[in-house]
Design a protein around this motif. Structure first.
Motif, mmCIF file in Angstrom:
data_model
loop_
_atom_site.group_PDB
_atom_site.id
_atom_site.type_symbol
_atom_site.label_atom_id
_atom_site.label_comp_id
_atom_site.label_asym_id
_atom_site.label_seq_id
_atom_site.Cartn_x
_atom_site.Cartn_y
_atom_site.Cartn_z
ATOM 1 N N UNK A 11 0.824 -1.211 0.000
ATOM 2 C CA UNK A 11 0.000 0.000 0.000
ATOM 3 C C UNK A 11 0.856 1.258 0.000
ATOM 4 N N UNK A 12 1.949 1.239 0.738
ATOM 5 C CA UNK A 12 2.858 2.388 0.764
ATOM 6 C C UNK A 12 3.428 2.650 -0.626
ATOM 7 N N UNK A 13 3.843 1.572 -1.305
ATOM 8 C CA UNK A 13 4.397 1.728 -2.650
ATOM 9 C C UNK A 13 3.352 2.215 -3.641
ATOM 10 N N UNK A 14 2.140 1.712 -3.543
ATOM 11 C CA UNK A 14 1.053 2.180 -4.419
ATOM 12 C C UNK A 14 0.819 3.665 -4.197
ATOM 13 N N UNK A 18 1.262 6.578 -6.992
ATOM 14 C CA UNK A 18 0.121 7.420 -7.343
ATOM 15 C C UNK A 18 0.426 8.894 -7.103
ATOM 16 N N UNK A 19 1.132 9.188 -6.026
ATOM 17 C CA UNK A 19 1.510 10.570 -5.737
ATOM 18 C C UNK A 19 2.393 11.116 -6.858
ATOM 19 N N UNK A 20 3.333 10.315 -7.337
ATOM 20 C CA UNK A 20 4.186 10.744 -8.442
ATOM 21 C C UNK A 20 3.397 10.894 -9.736
ATOM 22 N N UNK A 21 2.382 10.043 -9.915
ATOM 23 C CA UNK A 21 1.633 10.042 -11.168
ATOM 24 C C UNK A 21 0.741 11.267 -11.324
ATOM 25 N N UNK A 22 0.347 11.907 -10.227
ATOM 26 C CA UNK A 22 -0.567 13.036 -10.342
ATOM 27 C C UNK A 22 0.153 14.378 -10.450
ATOM 28 N N UNK A 23 1.449 14.395 -10.491
ATOM 29 C CA UNK A 23 2.200 15.634 -10.680
ATOM 30 C C UNK A 23 2.997 15.538 -11.972
#
Length: 68
Positions: A11-14, A18-23
């Protein structure tokens, strides 16, 4: 490592991805990103759209695709 530890790490890796994918990507990330060239998009028999092509500069994938 327990199953709960594995789930938490997953979950931490997901969340991290996801955090990287939205910027927008950083210049250094773009400079080190794998390249797909030439490429094509195709729709498979299940209706999914796929990008296919020749990958270079990938940290894990090496050599031609081997079909079994």
């Amino acid at each position: 490592m327990t199953a709960d530890d594995n789930a938490e790490e997953s979950l931490r890796l997901v969340e991290e991805h996801l955090t990287k994918a939205i910027r927008d990507p950083l210049r250094a990330e773009l400079d080190s990103a794998p390249i797909l060239d030439p490429w094509w998009f195709v729709v498979d028999t299940d209706g999914y759209t796929l990008l296919i092509g020749k990958v270079s500069g990938h940290p894990i994938l090496r050599g031609p695709l081997k079909r079994s």
